[in-house]
Design a protein around this motif. Structure first.
Motif, PDB file in Angstrom:
ATOM      1  N   ASP A  14       0.792  -1.240   0.000  1.00 20.62           N
ATOM      2  CA  ASP A  14       0.000   0.000   0.000  1.00 20.62           C
ATOM      3  C   ASP A  14       0.821   1.284   0.000  1.00 20.62           C
ATOM      4  O   ASP A  14       0.271   2.372   0.129  1.00 20.62           O
ATOM      5  N   GLY A  15       2.115   1.210  -0.210  1.00 15.65           N
ATOM      6  CA  GLY A  15       2.948   2.409  -0.212  1.00 15.65           C
ATOM      7  C   GLY A  15       2.575   3.432  -1.271  1.00 15.65           C
ATOM      8  O   GLY A  15       2.802   4.627  -1.092  1.00 15.65           O
ATOM      9  N   TRP A  16       1.994   3.001  -2.353  1.00 12.58           N
ATOM     10  CA  TRP A  16       1.615   3.897  -3.457  1.00 12.58           C
ATOM     11  C   TRP A  16       0.283   4.603  -3.241  1.00 12.58           C
ATOM     12  O   TRP A  16      -0.001   5.620  -3.878  1.00 12.58           O
ATOM     13  N   VAL A  17      -0.535   4.079  -2.346  1.00 11.44           N
ATOM     14  CA  VAL A  17      -1.921   4.522  -2.237  1.00 11.44           C
ATOM     15  C   VAL A  17      -2.080   6.003  -1.857  1.00 11.44           C
ATOM     16  O   VAL A  17      -2.855   6.722  -2.509  1.00 11.44           O
ATOM     17  N   PRO A  18      -1.397   6.524  -0.836  1.00 10.04           N
ATOM     18  CA  PRO A  18      -1.643   7.927  -0.464  1.00 10.04           C
ATOM     19  C   PRO A  18      -1.368   8.920  -1.597  1.00 10.04           C
ATOM     20  O   PRO A  18      -2.188   9.815  -1.848  1.00 10.04           O
ATOM     21  N   TYR A  20      -1.247   8.309  -4.869  1.00  6.91           N
ATOM     22  CA  TYR A  20      -2.185   8.032  -5.952  1.00  6.91           C
ATOM     23  C   TYR A  20      -3.537   8.664  -5.633  1.00  6.91           C
ATOM     24  O   TYR A  20      -4.116   9.371  -6.462  1.00  6.91           O
ATOM     25  N   ALA A  21      -4.031   8.402  -4.441  1.00  4.90           N
ATOM     26  CA  ALA A  21      -5.346   8.922  -4.042  1.00  4.90           C
ATOM     27  C   ALA A  21      -5.361  10.450  -4.021  1.00  4.90           C
ATOM     28  O   ALA A  21      -6.377  11.068  -4.339  1.00  4.90           O
ATOM     29  N   THR A  22      -4.246  11.053  -3.670  1.00 11.97           N
ATOM     30  CA  THR A  22      -4.166  12.506  -3.596  1.00 11.97           C
ATOM     31  C   THR A  22      -4.110  13.161  -4.972  1.00 11.97           C
ATOM     32  O   THR A  22      -4.757  14.182  -5.198  1.00 11.97           O
ATOM     33  N   HIS A  23      -3.373  12.569  -5.910  1.00 15.45           N
ATOM     34  CA  HIS A  23      -3.072  13.257  -7.163  1.00 15.45           C
ATOM     35  C   HIS A  23      -3.854  12.786  -8.391  1.00 15.45           C
ATOM     36  O   HIS A  23      -4.076  13.574  -9.306  1.00 15.45           O
ATOM     37  N   VAL A  24      -4.231  11.523  -8.444  1.00 14.85           N
ATOM     38  CA  VAL A  24      -4.823  11.005  -9.678  1.00 14.85           C
ATOM     39  C   VAL A  24      -6.214  11.580  -9.921  1.00 14.85           C
ATOM     40  O   VAL A  24      -6.604  11.794 -11.067  1.00 14.85           O
ATOM     41  N   HIS A  25      -6.938  11.896  -8.871  1.00 13.08           N
ATOM     42  CA  HIS A  25      -8.260  12.510  -9.038  1.00 13.08           C
ATOM     43  C   HIS A  25      -8.163  13.761  -9.906  1.00 13.08           C
ATOM     44  O   HIS A  25      -8.962  13.960 -10.828  1.00 13.08           O
ATOM     45  N   ASP A  26      -7.187  14.616  -9.657  1.00 13.45           N
ATOM     46  CA  ASP A  26      -7.011  15.841 -10.439  1.00 13.45           C
ATOM     47  C   ASP A  26      -6.670  15.522 -11.896  1.00 13.45           C
ATOM     48  O   ASP A  26      -7.111  16.222 -12.810  1.00 13.45           O
ATOM     49  N   PHE A  78       2.441   7.476 -11.265  1.00 12.97           N
ATOM     50  CA  PHE A  78       1.398   6.929 -10.395  1.00 12.97           C
ATOM     51  C   PHE A  78       0.937   5.567 -10.901  1.00 12.97           C
ATOM     52  O   PHE A  78       0.710   4.645 -10.121  1.00 12.97           O
ATOM     53  N   GLY A  79       0.790   5.441 -12.205  1.00  9.27           N
ATOM     54  CA  GLY A  79       0.409   4.161 -12.795  1.00  9.27           C
ATOM     55  C   GLY A  79       1.452   3.090 -12.532  1.00  9.27           C
ATOM     56  O   GLY A  79       1.114   1.956 -12.179  1.00  9.27           O
ATOM     57  N   LYS A  80       2.726   3.437 -12.682  1.00 11.82           N
ATOM     58  CA  LYS A  80       3.809   2.473 -12.421  1.00 11.82           C
ATOM     59  C   LYS A  80       3.814   2.051 -10.957  1.00 11.82           C
ATOM     60  O   LYS A  80       4.004   0.877 -10.645  1.00 11.82           O
ATOM     61  N   ALA A  81       3.611   2.991 -10.058  1.00  5.02           N
ATOM     62  CA  ALA A  81       3.581   2.663  -8.628  1.00  5.02           C
ATOM     63  C   ALA A  81       2.405   1.743  -8.316  1.00  5.02           C
ATOM     64  O   ALA A  81       2.549   0.776  -7.553  1.00  5.02           O
ATOM     65  N   ARG A  82       1.240   2.025  -8.912  1.00  6.76           N
ATOM     66  CA  ARG A  82       0.076   1.166  -8.699  1.00  6.76           C
ATOM     67  C   ARG A  82       0.340  -0.230  -9.221  1.00  6.76           C
ATOM     68  O   ARG A  82       0.050  -1.219  -8.563  1.00  6.76           O
ATOM     69  N   GLN A  83       0.899  -0.333 -10.407  1.00  5.64           N
ATOM     70  CA  GLN A  83       1.181  -1.638 -10.993  1.00  5.64           C
ATOM     71  C   GLN A  83       2.171  -2.434 -10.142  1.00  5.64           C
ATOM     72  O   GLN A  83       2.029  -3.650 -10.004  1.00  5.64           O
ATOM     73  N   ALA A  84       3.143  -1.755  -9.561  1.00  2.00           N
ATOM     74  CA  ALA A  84       4.140  -2.437  -8.721  1.00  2.00           C
ATOM     75  C   ALA A  84       3.558  -2.894  -7.387  1.00  2.00           C
ATOM     76  O   ALA A  84       4.035  -3.873  -6.814  1.00  2.00           O
ATOM     77  N   GLY A  85       2.538  -2.193  -6.897  1.00  2.00           N
ATOM     78  CA  GLY A  85       1.992  -2.482  -5.578  1.00  2.00           C
ATOM     79  C   GLY A  85       0.600  -3.062  -5.580  1.00  2.00           C
ATOM     80  O   GLY A  85      -0.111  -2.988  -4.569  1.00  2.00           O
ATOM     81  N   SER A  86       0.191  -3.636  -6.718  1.00  4.69           N
ATOM     82  CA  SER A  86      -1.159  -4.199  -6.778  1.00  4.69           C
ATOM     83  C   SER A  86      -1.271  -5.189  -7.929  1.00  4.69           C
ATOM     84  O   SER A  86      -0.415  -5.247  -8.810  1.00  4.69           O
ATOM     85  N   VAL A  87      -2.363  -5.915  -7.880  1.00  2.49           N
ATOM     86  CA  VAL A  87      -2.816  -6.692  -9.027  1.00  2.49           C
ATOM     87  C   VAL A  87      -4.069  -5.975  -9.493  1.00  2.49           C
ATOM     88  O   VAL A  87      -5.051  -5.895  -8.747  1.00  2.49           O
ATOM     89  N   SER A  88      -4.013  -5.407 -10.685  1.00  2.10           N
ATOM     90  CA  SER A  88      -5.093  -4.547 -11.159  1.00  2.10           C
ATOM     91  C   SER A  88      -5.691  -5.078 -12.450  1.00  2.10           C
ATOM     92  O   SER A  88      -4.961  -5.514 -13.342  1.00  2.10           O
ATOM     93  N   THR A  89      -7.002  -5.011 -12.529  1.00  2.09           N
ATOM     94  CA  THR A  89      -7.719  -5.300 -13.765  1.00  2.09           C
ATOM     95  C   THR A  89      -8.538  -4.067 -14.098  1.00  2.09           C
ATOM     96  O   THR A  89      -9.371  -3.644 -13.293  1.00  2.09           O
TER      97      THR A  89
END
Length: 108
Positions: A14-18, A20-26, A78-89
């Motif tokens: 979950d290191g990427w979450v804060p 990502y949640a803060t910036h990707v919305h914008d 942000f996308g790279k961090a999410r991909q490294a810290g999750s399994v996403s579909t």
């Protein structure tokens, strides 16, 4: 034609979450999108339960707007961090009705 991005994410680190949640919305808003939901309150009412940590549903005004968001260089870290810290579909659907019987949806 409106496009919906459905992001089904199982967080593994979950290191990427804060950030990502803060910036990707914008960034989503920059491309005409808006979150309809970003929730971890997931309940399976039929079928096998999944192991998702969260599901986000994002509305974009067009496929071109979604593609521009995904290709935005500001989104890349942000996308790279999410991909490294999750399994996403990620799935994309439009606003049509495949059967063509719902009057307020376009026939698909």
């Amino acid at each position: 034609m409106s496009i919906y991005l459905i992001a089904d994410i199982k967080i593994t680190d979950d290191g990427w979450v804060p950030e990502y949640a803060t910036h990707v919305h914008d960034l989503v808003e920059r491309h005409g999108g808006r979150y309809l939901s970003r929730s971890g309150n997931i309940e399976t009412v039929e079928g096998e339960p999944g192991d998702s940590s969260l599901i986000a549903i994002i509305l974009f005004p067009s496929r071109e707007a979604l593609d521009a968001f995904a290709a935005d260089p500001d989104y890349a870290p942000f996308g790279k961090a999410r991909q490294a810290g999750s399994v996403s579909t990620f799935r994309v659907i439009d606003d049509t009705d495949i059967a063509g019987t719902i009057p307020y949806l376009k026939a698909g």
